[in-house]
Design an enzyme around this catalytic site. Structure first.
Site, PDB file in Angstrom:
ATOM      1  N   ARG A 126      -2.738  -4.367  -1.578  1.00  0.00           N
ATOM      2  CA  ARG A 126      -1.355  -4.697  -1.195  1.00  0.00           C
ATOM      3  C   ARG A 126      -1.028  -4.128   0.172  1.00  0.00           C
ATOM      4  O   ARG A 126      -1.645  -3.156   0.624  1.00  0.00           O
ATOM      5  CB  ARG A 126      -0.372  -4.189  -2.244  1.00  0.00           C
ATOM      6  CG  ARG A 126      -0.321  -2.680  -2.452  1.00  0.00           C
ATOM      7  CD  ARG A 126       0.626  -1.956  -1.524  1.00  0.00           C
ATOM      8  NE  ARG A 126       1.019  -0.649  -2.018  1.00  0.00           N
ATOM      9  CZ  ARG A 126       1.333   0.366  -1.248  1.00  0.00           C
ATOM     10  NH1 ARG A 126       1.244   0.259   0.063  1.00  0.00           N
ATOM     11  NH2 ARG A 126       1.713   1.518  -1.771  1.00  0.00           N
ATOM     12  N   GLU A 225      10.711  -1.572  -3.042  1.00  0.00           N
ATOM     13  CA  GLU A 225      10.740  -0.400  -2.153  1.00  0.00           C
ATOM     14  C   GLU A 225      10.795  -0.825  -0.677  1.00  0.00           C
ATOM     15  O   GLU A 225      11.498  -0.226   0.132  1.00  0.00           O
ATOM     16  CB  GLU A 225       9.505   0.460  -2.425  1.00  0.00           C
ATOM     17  CG  GLU A 225       9.450   1.681  -1.545  1.00  0.00           C
ATOM     18  CD  GLU A 225       8.311   2.626  -1.928  1.00  0.00           C
ATOM     19  OE1 GLU A 225       8.039   2.797  -3.125  1.00  0.00           O
ATOM     20  OE2 GLU A 225       7.709   3.205  -1.000  1.00  0.00           O
ATOM     21  N   ARG A 229       6.364  -6.777  -0.212  1.00  0.00           N
ATOM     22  CA  ARG A 229       5.047  -6.264  -0.575  1.00  0.00           C
ATOM     23  C   ARG A 229       4.175  -7.482  -0.840  1.00  0.00           C
ATOM     24  O   ARG A 229       4.539  -8.335  -1.660  1.00  0.00           O
ATOM     25  CB  ARG A 229       5.105  -5.402  -1.840  1.00  0.00           C
ATOM     26  CG  ARG A 229       5.676  -4.003  -1.641  1.00  0.00           C
ATOM     27  CD  ARG A 229       4.647  -3.080  -0.990  1.00  0.00           C
ATOM     28  NE  ARG A 229       5.227  -1.785  -0.667  1.00  0.00           N
ATOM     29  CZ  ARG A 229       5.210  -0.735  -1.480  1.00  0.00           C
ATOM     30  NH1 ARG A 229       4.635  -0.807  -2.670  1.00  0.00           N
ATOM     31  NH2 ARG A 229       5.732   0.405  -1.088  1.00  0.00           N
ATOM     32  N   CYS A 271       8.778   4.424   2.961  1.00  0.00           N
ATOM     33  CA  CYS A 271       8.137   5.700   2.622  1.00  0.00           C
ATOM     34  C   CYS A 271       7.085   6.031   3.683  1.00  0.00           C
ATOM     35  O   CYS A 271       6.276   5.169   4.033  1.00  0.00           O
ATOM     36  CB  CYS A 271       7.474   5.604   1.242  1.00  0.00           C
ATOM     37  SG  CYS A 271       6.668   7.125   0.723  1.00  0.00           S
ATOM     38  N   THR A 273       4.408   7.502   3.469  1.00  0.00           N
ATOM     39  CA  THR A 273       3.019   7.386   2.991  1.00  0.00           C
ATOM     40  C   THR A 273       2.473   5.981   3.197  1.00  0.00           C
ATOM     41  O   THR A 273       1.281   5.758   3.048  1.00  0.00           O
ATOM     42  CB  THR A 273       2.895   7.718   1.487  1.00  0.00           C
ATOM     43  OG1 THR A 273       3.627   6.734   0.739  1.00  0.00           O
ATOM     44  CG2 THR A 273       3.422   9.092   1.160  1.00  0.00           C
ATOM     45  N   ARG A 280      -2.839  -0.460   0.459  1.00  0.00           N
ATOM     46  CA  ARG A 280      -3.354   0.301  -0.692  1.00  0.00           C
ATOM     47  C   ARG A 280      -4.304  -0.622  -1.439  1.00  0.00           C
ATOM     48  O   ARG A 280      -3.901  -1.628  -2.012  1.00  0.00           O
ATOM     49  CB  ARG A 280      -2.231   0.766  -1.613  1.00  0.00           C
ATOM     50  CG  ARG A 280      -2.771   1.702  -2.706  1.00  0.00           C
ATOM     51  CD  ARG A 280      -1.662   2.425  -3.450  1.00  0.00           C
ATOM     52  NE  ARG A 280      -1.200   1.717  -4.629  1.00  0.00           N
ATOM     53  CZ  ARG A 280      -1.737   1.841  -5.844  1.00  0.00           C
ATOM     54  NH1 ARG A 280      -2.777   2.628  -6.044  1.00  0.00           N
ATOM     55  NH2 ARG A 280      -1.227   1.179  -6.870  1.00  0.00           N
ATOM     56  N   ARG A 309      -4.062   7.367  -9.747  1.00  0.00           N
ATOM     57  CA  ARG A 309      -2.766   7.113 -10.401  1.00  0.00           C
ATOM     58  C   ARG A 309      -3.029   6.701 -11.843  1.00  0.00           C
ATOM     59  O   ARG A 309      -4.152   6.355 -12.203  1.00  0.00           O
ATOM     60  CB  ARG A 309      -2.008   5.978  -9.689  1.00  0.00           C
ATOM     61  CG  ARG A 309      -1.638   6.302  -8.254  1.00  0.00           C
ATOM     62  CD  ARG A 309      -0.773   5.213  -7.614  1.00  0.00           C
ATOM     63  NE  ARG A 309      -0.421   5.581  -6.251  1.00  0.00           N
ATOM     64  CZ  ARG A 309       0.405   4.896  -5.481  1.00  0.00           C
ATOM     65  NH1 ARG A 309       0.974   3.785  -5.925  1.00  0.00           N
ATOM     66  NH2 ARG A 309       0.685   5.282  -4.259  1.00  0.00           N
ATOM     67  N   GLU A 314       2.086   4.653  -9.967  1.00  0.00           N
ATOM     68  CA  GLU A 314       2.410   6.015  -9.576  1.00  0.00           C
ATOM     69  C   GLU A 314       3.263   6.715 -10.641  1.00  0.00           C
ATOM     70  O   GLU A 314       4.118   6.083 -11.263  1.00  0.00           O
ATOM     71  CB  GLU A 314       3.198   5.937  -8.279  1.00  0.00           C
ATOM     72  CG  GLU A 314       3.188   7.223  -7.557  1.00  0.00           C
ATOM     73  CD  GLU A 314       3.514   7.015  -6.097  1.00  0.00           C
ATOM     74  OE1 GLU A 314       4.189   6.045  -5.763  1.00  0.00           O
ATOM     75  OE2 GLU A 314       3.077   7.853  -5.310  1.00  0.00           O
TER      76      GLU A 314
END
Ligand code: ADP
Ligand code: CIR
Length: 357
Positions: A126, A225, A229, A271, A273, A280, A309, A314
């Site tokens: 993703r 988020e 995505r 975020c 990260t 990811r 994870r 997560e």
């Protein structure tokens, strides 16, 4: 200048964090001098405060990271706290570092990780994108959510061939349909307390939804988020094929949508990260021997820059011994290198598992 009531909340929150045994990167890097320097600042366009950035980490002391950027400018205004956290998380994005130009390379360079289908149940890659001229979740109005959804779904409806599919808005979706999509690992979960505390779930479910292609191998999350995505997933361990599908989907969308990026940080996300490549690449994997002890597995994964994870993502537990293992670093390296790091690391874990057999 941040208003008095925000300063009071910040002082109390800082004290709570300082007195806690939180293991978050926020606690590690938010020293008193940095806190004092940043507590009165606000971002130029949206007036976001330090509290907007760190309230998730203050409320959730079990956060791994504990900080989000309420708007793109927060990465500059609050650089004294974002930069050390970015450097720590992405392992080596120090002062003067610049995210490299995007380079996806070829999926064909990443052969099937598990051709005999002994360990890997599924593979997913993703990435996230933000739409230019819109802030991130905490600063979006209900109308912004609607505008974003409209803009994004208009472009999604033009996707063709393998990527063609249908958009399902969350508003009005039957609860059992929503739960089935979550259980099948297609849809994002609801009520994430880390996002809620960051003010990222306002006006839910307005503007949120999921696009799914016919084969259920290409998905796009809208306004969870991040604004978007882009996800490619399928059964088995053919990382190259999964990666290629994501690249083609992303390129098709990039044709019509303008994404936010920064010359130093790469693609911008809510975020820290996820900055940079935003990639990811993960497998759902069963490692019966190595997986007996999650702490030991995590230690081994860390050596390969991998993150472990639970089965539902997560902050979840592993069910039936299924772990989600992915690249940790997304920034300071190209997309090709990030996926390559994951390919190499997962191959090494499988080899270690075989040696234990
Ligand atoms: P993200 O990858 O978007 O940061 P999460 O960790 O919340 O977010 O995962 C989102 C969903 O994707 C979860 O349902 C998770 O189980 C699922 N998922 C992640 N990796 C895989 C995989 N390799 N195969 C199947 N589902 C996966
Ligand atoms: C946390 O701090 O735990 C959450 N806000 C999620 C952080 C992002 N996750 C990650 O480790 N990649």
């Amino acid at each position: 200048m941040a208003p008095c009531e925000i300063l009071e909340l910040l002082e109390a929150g800082y004290q709570k964090l300082a007195d806690s045994d939180s293991k978050s990167l926020l606690k590690k890097h938010l020293t008193k001098p940095i806190f004092d320097k940043l507590k009165t600042k606000v971002t130029p366009s949206y007036c976001s405060t330090l509290l907007d950035c760190i309230q998730s980490g203050l409320c959730n002391l079990d956060s791994n990271v504990g900080i989000y950027a309420p708007d793109p400018e927060a990465y500059q205004t609050f650089a004294e706290i974002f930069d050390p956290i970015i450097n720590d998380y992405h392992k080596g994005f120090g002062k003067g570092a610049k995210h490299p130009a995007s380079c996806f390379g070829y999926g064909a360079d990443f052969p099937d990780l598990d051709p005999e289908q002994k360990f890997i149940l599924s593979t997913r890659v993703r990435c996230g994108r933000s739409i230019q001229d819109f802030p991130f979740n905490p600063c979006l109005s209900e109308d912004d959510y609607r505008k974003l959804e409209c803009m994004i779904t208009k472009v999604l409806s033009t996707l063709c061939n393998e990527h063609a599919g249908k958009y399902y808005p969350l508003a009005g979706m039957e609860k059992d349909v929503q739960q089935k999509l979550i259980d099948k690992h297609y849809l994002f979960k609801e009520g994430d307390r880390f996002l809620q505390a960051a003010n990222a779930s306002r006006f839910w479910p307005t503007g949120r939804g999921i696009f799914i292609n016919r084969a259920r191998t290409f998905l796009v999350w809208v306004n969870e988020e991040d604004h978007i995505r882009i996800i490619s997933m399928e059964r088995g361990g053919d990382l190259g094929r999964v990666y290629e599908r994501m690249i083609i989907g992303l390129e098709s969308l990039a044709y019509s949508l303008k994404f936010s990026s920064d010359s130093r940080l790469g693609n911008l996300t809510f975020c820290p990260t996820n900055l940079g490549t935003t990639i990811r690449a993960s497998v759902h994997i069963k490692l019966p021997h190595l997986g007996k002890d999650r702490a030991k597995l995590e230690e081994m994964a860390k050596k390969h820059n991998l993150q472990v994870r639970g089965t539902s993502g997560e902050h979840t537990e592993a069910k039936d011994g299924v772990y989600d293992i992915s690249n940790t670093r997304r920034m300071g390296l190209t997309e090709y290198q990030a996926v390559g790091e994951m390919h190499k690391g997962i191959s090494a874990l499988i080899e270690a598992e075989c040696q234990e057999c």
